[in-house]
Design a protein around this motif. Structure first.
Motif: not given
Length: 217
Positions: A89-100, A1-12
């Motif tokens: 991504r360079r720091n092993g965190l998967v960037p994801v959009l968590a949004t309504l 596994m090449d990631h250690t965490g996830v970061v969830f970004f809101d949009v609005d």
């Protein structure tokens, strides 16, 4: 596994500063003032997400997917999104959009900036045109559940995840992750978050997410 965490970004209110993607698109679709009032009522707790979504969806009736996609090129965005995704991504965190935000918005942002995936409600489409009806509702608890499911599928403990958001819709998710960042946020989001950041560039949140790196693994 090449990631250690996830970061969830809101949009609005987070990636889209000072407004929402729905209000922006409603300016083109013709129901901006009505929707802005409804979103204010949601923020204050006077309307729920289902009520706002159904009101907004009616304004999409007859528009085509291509028309909406073309308008998204003018969507106002905070600076530093591409750089922040790259940093994750360079720091092993998967960037994801968590949004309504509606799925056409999440899809467009995911493709443009390289997010892993996105959440959100869906509008009904028949023969390439929006019908004015909601195909799938999605609220703040759906956002939290999507994030937890995504983390589980990636084999990541929620405590090794972060969330960046600004408002009521982020509160359940904030309570479920290791680091929550209130970015240019409402009073309620600031109170719920572990870190508060104000600025006009998304990269301003990276020091807070650097703290997440110490807890990951």
């Amino acid at each position: 596994m090449d990631h250690t965490g996830v970061v969830f970004f809101d949009v609005d209110g987070t990636l889209v500063p000072g407004t929402s993607s729905s209000v922006f698109l409603a300016g083109f679709l013709g129901h901006q003032d009505e929707l802005a009032r409804a979103e204010d009522a949601y923020a204050s707790g006077d309307l729920d997400n289902r009520q706002v979504s159904e009101l907004d969806a009616k304004g999409w009736a007859g528009a085509t997917e291509e028309e909406v996609s073309g308008r998204l090129d003018g969507l106002p965005l905070v600076s530093g999104i591409a750089e922040s995704v790259d940093w994750c991504r360079r720091n092993g965190l998967v960037p994801v959009l968590a949004t309504l935000a509606w799925s056409p918005v999440g899809s467009w942002l995911t493709e443009r900036f390289g997010f892993q995936t996105f959440s959100g409600p869906r509008l009904e489409i028949v023969e390439g045109r929006f019908t004015g009806r909601v195909a799938r509702h999605f609220d703040e608890y759906g956002k939290r559940d999507f994030a937890l499911t995504t983390a589980r599928e990636l084999g990541v403990d929620p405590r090794s995840c972060g969330a960046v958001g600004d408002s009521r819709s982020d509160l359940p998710l904030f309570a479920s992750v290791g680091v929550s960042v209130a970015f240019n946020a409402s009073a309620g989001a600031r109170e719920a978050a572990t870190v508060t950041v104000d600025g006009d560039d998304l990269r301003d949140v990276l020091p807070a997410l650097s703290g997440l790196l110490a807890t990951a693994g």
